[in-house]
Design an enzyme around this catalytic site. Structure first.
Site, mmCIF file in Angstrom:
data_model
loop_
_atom_site.group_PDB
_atom_site.id
_atom_site.type_symbol
_atom_site.label_atom_id
_atom_site.label_comp_id
_atom_site.label_asym_id
_atom_site.label_seq_id
_atom_site.Cartn_x
_atom_site.Cartn_y
_atom_site.Cartn_z
ATOM 1 N N HIS A 62 42.287 -10.269 -27.411
ATOM 2 C CA HIS A 62 43.692 -9.696 -27.231
ATOM 3 C C HIS A 62 44.252 -10.352 -26.057
ATOM 4 O O HIS A 62 43.568 -10.917 -24.892
ATOM 5 C CB HIS A 62 43.353 -8.083 -26.943
ATOM 6 C CG HIS A 62 44.548 -7.460 -26.357
ATOM 7 N ND1 HIS A 62 45.875 -7.667 -26.937
ATOM 8 C CD2 HIS A 62 44.874 -6.870 -25.064
ATOM 9 C CE1 HIS A 62 46.894 -7.089 -26.045
ATOM 10 N NE2 HIS A 62 46.133 -6.426 -25.279
ATOM 11 N N ASN A 89 51.844 -9.841 -23.322
ATOM 12 C CA ASN A 89 51.136 -9.037 -23.976
ATOM 13 C C ASN A 89 51.772 -8.190 -24.993
ATOM 14 O O ASN A 89 52.452 -7.427 -24.932
ATOM 15 C CB ASN A 89 50.417 -8.163 -23.022
ATOM 16 C CG ASN A 89 49.397 -7.084 -23.520
ATOM 17 O OD1 ASN A 89 49.196 -6.945 -24.711
ATOM 18 N ND2 ASN A 89 48.721 -6.278 -22.770
ATOM 19 N N CYS A 102 45.835 -1.176 -27.239
ATOM 20 C CA CYS A 102 46.091 -2.386 -27.666
ATOM 21 C C CYS A 102 45.117 -2.922 -28.895
ATOM 22 O O CYS A 102 45.409 -3.606 -29.788
ATOM 23 C CB CYS A 102 45.789 -3.604 -26.612
ATOM 24 S SG CYS A 102 47.201 -3.372 -25.532
HETATM 25 N N1 ACO Z 1 55.231 -10.318 -8.842
HETATM 26 C C1 ACO Z 1 54.914 -10.633 -7.565
HETATM 27 N N2 ACO Z 1 53.984 -9.940 -7.094
HETATM 28 C C2 ACO Z 1 53.209 -8.878 -8.001
HETATM 29 C C3 ACO Z 1 53.684 -8.919 -8.973
HETATM 30 C C4 ACO Z 1 54.675 -9.374 -9.672
HETATM 31 N N3 ACO Z 1 55.066 -9.384 -11.004
HETATM 32 N N4 ACO Z 1 52.810 -7.901 -9.724
HETATM 33 C C5 ACO Z 1 51.767 -7.330 -8.564
HETATM 34 N N5 ACO Z 1 52.491 -8.040 -7.403
HETATM 35 C C6 ACO Z 1 51.719 -8.028 -6.099
HETATM 36 C C7 ACO Z 1 50.972 -6.790 -6.037
HETATM 37 O O1 ACO Z 1 51.954 -5.759 -5.251
HETATM 38 C C8 ACO Z 1 50.048 -7.277 -4.971
HETATM 39 O O2 ACO Z 1 50.693 -7.229 -3.507
HETATM 40 P P1 ACO Z 1 49.957 -6.778 -2.183
HETATM 41 O O3 ACO Z 1 48.740 -7.599 -2.020
HETATM 42 O O4 ACO Z 1 50.837 -7.399 -1.136
HETATM 43 O O5 ACO Z 1 49.801 -5.318 -2.470
HETATM 44 C C9 ACO Z 1 49.587 -8.517 -5.395
HETATM 45 O O6 ACO Z 1 50.412 -9.220 -6.172
HETATM 46 C C10 ACO Z 1 48.043 -8.364 -5.814
HETATM 47 O O7 ACO Z 1 48.124 -7.484 -6.876
HETATM 48 P P2 ACO Z 1 46.930 -7.158 -7.523
HETATM 49 O O8 ACO Z 1 46.766 -5.876 -8.110
HETATM 50 O O9 ACO Z 1 45.618 -7.562 -6.964
HETATM 51 O O10 ACO Z 1 46.867 -8.217 -8.595
HETATM 52 P P3 ACO Z 1 45.969 -8.674 -9.696
HETATM 53 O O11 ACO Z 1 45.373 -10.054 -9.480
HETATM 54 O O12 ACO Z 1 44.814 -7.712 -10.137
HETATM 55 O O13 ACO Z 1 46.982 -8.922 -10.884
HETATM 56 C C11 ACO Z 1 47.694 -7.631 -12.965
HETATM 57 C C12 ACO Z 1 47.802 -7.605 -11.398
HETATM 58 C C13 ACO Z 1 48.319 -8.817 -13.522
HETATM 59 C C14 ACO Z 1 48.359 -6.441 -13.583
HETATM 60 C C15 ACO Z 1 46.107 -7.597 -13.333
HETATM 61 O O14 ACO Z 1 45.299 -6.676 -12.692
HETATM 62 C C16 ACO Z 1 45.861 -7.400 -14.764
HETATM 63 O O15 ACO Z 1 46.262 -8.139 -15.731
HETATM 64 N N6 ACO Z 1 45.175 -6.275 -15.028
HETATM 65 C C17 ACO Z 1 45.100 -5.883 -16.480
HETATM 66 C C18 ACO Z 1 46.472 -5.480 -17.249
HETATM 67 C C19 ACO Z 1 46.421 -5.188 -18.556
HETATM 68 O O16 ACO Z 1 45.776 -6.061 -19.332
HETATM 69 N N7 ACO Z 1 47.187 -4.214 -19.158
HETATM 70 C C20 ACO Z 1 47.330 -4.132 -20.488
HETATM 71 C C21 ACO Z 1 45.948 -3.559 -21.187
HETATM 72 S S1 ACO Z 1 46.051 -3.585 -22.940
HETATM 73 C C22 ACO Z 1 46.942 -2.054 -23.211
HETATM 74 O O17 ACO Z 1 46.485 -1.259 -23.870
HETATM 75 C C23 ACO Z 1 48.505 -2.171 -22.957
#
Ligand code: ACO
Length: 327
Positions: A252, A282, A113
């Site tokens: 970002h 994103n 990113c």
């Molecule tokens: N809808 C509903 N539930 C979901 C979804 C969704 N879209 N996605 C995940 N869940 C569920 C999971 O399965 C999990 O369920 P469980 O507890 O029954 O297992 C629950 O939500 C919580 O999951 P977590 O992984 O703890 O959720 P978190 O609060 O960490 O949010 C997220 C997940 C949004 C992906 C977060 O970790 C995040 O934003 N991480 C950074 C990602 C990022 O920025 N990536 C891009 C980087 S930049 C690049 O180079 C591309």
């Protein structure tokens, strides 16, 4: 040789809007979950026929027009992207052709990113040495095509778009400090595993859906919060600036909780932070130049404003710079 700064800026987001409610129809997810966990309300998807170079070319033309120069004046084009049109040739070469920048060298730069932050940092050095008078740096993505429609964990997060800047010498202001960082030992946190030399395409790749992005969201989250704070502080220290001296922070746009946690660590008030994730999701390497262009077009950026831009992503990488707006 004078200072190097931003002479022109432009961006483009595709017309097609995909809301969280649209996501609810295809995935086991909810508007409530997406909004509260990420800050995203809707995102843009490229038209089926649009490629990354198409989006990049529109943003580039707008930036060149804003700079008041012509495409033939550009000496170098660097495209930061994670979703190139093809594995090769470089998307930058396709952009060069589409905008008629026939005197420009062109290459892509892959840095997750922070691709546009890396591209702009590299481009600025070429202006500084005098090798090129005008460098066009672009962050452009049709990243949604790298996502698995059946994976609610990643598919809801991303959007498409492009932002571009023309760099050149400025009499006042310009870049004050840069910092780039990588930790390849964390590479597995965010990958698109197949299609390269490690795992060429095969039936097994398709069956296991390894041609789509795989992410360890929690680890990416922790890395990102840490890096926003650390690298932003470093660029401010290098420039001899305190948070109070910065008029705009453009992080970002990956997750509003990452932005909030990072800015809290730095003690930056919300009014100074540019947020577009609600509208665009994103858009990877495009997110910062799109946000920059928005505040510029809205007339919020004033000559003399210090702007800190900071990004993090696949690699894992991070990058930041401070620029004093000189337009
Ligand atoms: N809808 C509903 N539930 C979901 C979804 C969704 N879209 N996605 C995940 N869940 C569920 C999971 O399965 C999990 O369920 P469980 O507890 O029954 O297992 C629950 O939500 C919580 O999951 P977590 O992984 O703890 O959720 P978190 O609060 O960490 O949010 C997220 C997940 C949004 C992906 C977060 O970790 C995040 O934003 N991480 C950074 C990602 C990022 O920025 N990536 C891009 C980087 S930049 C690049 O180079 C591309």
């Amino acid at each position: 040789m004078g200072n190097v700064g931003i002479l022109g800026v432009g961006s483009y987001v595709p017309e097609k809007t995909v809301t969280n409610f649209d996501m609810e129809k295809i995935l086991d997810t909810s508007d409530e979950w997406i909004r509260t966990r990420t800050g995203i309300i809707e995102r843009r998807f490229a038209d089926d026929k649009q490629t990354t170079s198409d989006l990049a070319a529109i943003a580039a033309k707008r930036a060149i027009e804003d700079a008041g120069i012509s495409p033939e004046d550009i000496g170098l084009i660097i495209v930061g992207t994670n979703s190139p049109d093809m594995r090769y040739p470089a998307t930058a070469c396709l952009v060069q052709d589409k905008i008629g920048a026939k005197n420009a060298a062109a290459f892509d730069l892959q840095a997750g990113c922070p691709g546009w932050i890396f591209a702009t940092t590299v481009g600025a050095q070429f202006v500084k040495t005098g090798m090129y008078k005008y460098v066009l740096t672009i962050g452009a993505e049709v990243i949604t095509r790298m996502m698995d429609k059946t994976d609610r964990y990643t598919y809801v997060l991303f959007g498409d778009g492009a932002g571009a800047t023309v760099l050149g010498n400025v009499e006042e202001g310009g870049f004050k400090s840069f910092e780039l960082y990588a930790d390849g030992s964390l590479a597995e946190y965010l990958t698109l595993p197949a299609g390269g030399s490690r795992l060429p395409f095969s039936q097994e790749v398709l069956d296991k859906r390894l041609h789509y992005t795989k992410m360890n969201g929690r680890e990416v989250f922790k890395f990102s919060v840490r890096e926003i704070g650390r690298i932003s502080k470093n660029v401010m220290d290098k420039a001899g600036l305190k948070p109070d001296d910065i008029r705009w922070f453009i992080p970002h746009q990956a997750n509003i909780r990452i932005i909030d946690a990072g800015m809290k660590r730095l003690g930056i008030p919300k009014e100074k932070v540019v947020v577009t994730i609600d509208k665009y999701g994103n858009s990877s390497a495009a997110s910062i130049p799109i946000a920059l262009d928005e505040i510029y077009r809205e007339g919020k950026l004033k000559k003399g404003d210090n702007v800190l831009m900071v990004s993090f992503g696949a690699g894992m990488t991070s990058g930041a710079f401070v620029v004093e707006w000189s337009k």
